[in-house]
Design a protein around this motif. Structure first.
Motif, short mmCIF file in Angstrom:
data_model
loop_
_atom_site.label_atom_id
_atom_site.label_comp_id
_atom_site.label_asym_id
_atom_site.label_seq_id
_atom_site.Cartn_x
_atom_site.Cartn_y
_atom_site.Cartn_z
N GLU A 21 0.83 -1.20 0.00
CA GLU A 21 0.00 0.00 0.00
C GLU A 21 0.87 1.26 0.00
OE1 GLU A 21 -3.75 2.16 2.24
OE2 GLU A 21 -3.42 0.01 2.56
N MET A 22 2.00 1.22 0.70
CA MET A 22 2.93 2.36 0.67
C MET A 22 3.37 2.64 -0.76
SD MET A 22 3.61 3.84 3.60
CE MET A 22 5.21 4.57 3.30
N GLU A 23 3.66 1.60 -1.52
CA GLU A 23 4.08 1.76 -2.91
C GLU A 23 2.92 2.19 -3.80
OE1 GLU A 23 7.06 1.85 -4.09
OE2 GLU A 23 8.20 1.01 -2.43
N ILE A 27 2.91 7.06 -1.44
CA ILE A 27 3.60 7.60 -0.26
C ILE A 27 5.09 7.32 -0.33
CG2 ILE A 27 3.80 7.53 2.25
CD1 ILE A 27 0.79 6.79 2.32
N ALA A 28 5.45 6.10 -0.70
CA ALA A 28 6.87 5.74 -0.78
C ALA A 28 7.59 6.63 -1.80
CB ALA A 28 7.04 4.26 -1.13
N ARG A 74 2.36 11.30 9.21
CA ARG A 74 0.99 11.03 9.67
C ARG A 74 0.38 9.88 8.87
NH1 ARG A 74 -3.45 12.25 7.51
NH2 ARG A 74 -2.65 13.91 6.21
N GLN A 75 0.60 9.92 7.55
CA GLN A 75 0.08 8.85 6.69
C GLN A 75 0.73 7.52 7.04
OE1 GLN A 75 1.13 11.15 3.10
NE2 GLN A 75 -0.97 10.74 2.42
N LEU A 76 2.02 7.53 7.29
CA LEU A 76 2.72 6.32 7.69
C LEU A 76 2.14 5.75 8.99
CD1 LEU A 76 6.46 7.09 7.05
CD2 LEU A 76 5.38 4.90 6.65
N ALA A 77 1.96 6.62 9.97
CA ALA A 77 1.43 6.19 11.27
C ALA A 77 0.04 5.58 11.11
CB ALA A 77 1.41 7.36 12.24
#
Length: 106
Positions: A21-23, A27-28, A74-77
């Motif tokens: 999902e990060m990719e 976001i990544a 924030r998105q990562l958290a």
């Protein structure tokens, strides 16, 4: 250069789903585009499919501090919570050691 190894541990494939999902969300890529980011790459250990390793390298501490203050944190958290991940961290400061170069094949 400062390199941080983050080990994301989850259950039922959650760590891998988090990295995907990060990719997929971009976001990544946004983190990779931040000033001072040198590497942001996910790996899965062959002997532990419930862990994902993130190798995250930065030019210096100021670049890391700016990243930690960015909206991506924030998105990562939120994603870490969504996938119920737990983390361990290792931190390394790179140096150039001439004697090691004879063992490296370029």
């Amino acid at each position: 250069m400062i390199t941080v190894n983050l080990y994301y541990k989850g259950k039922n494939g959650n760590a891998r789903a988090f990295a995907q999902e990060m990719e997929a969300s971009g976001i990544a890529d946004s983190i990779r585009a931040e000033e001072g980011n040198l590497r942001y790459q996910y790996f899965v250990p062959l002997n532990d499919p419930e862990t994902v390793l993130l190798i995250d390298s930065w030019k210096d501490q100021a670049a890391i501090d700016a990243h930690h203050a960015s909206p991506m944190m924030r998105q990562l958290a939120e994603l870490r919570e969504k996938y119920d991940l737990h983390m361990t961290v290792e931190r390394f400061i790179s140096d150039e050691y001439e004697a090691d170069k004879k063992f490296i094949r370029n």
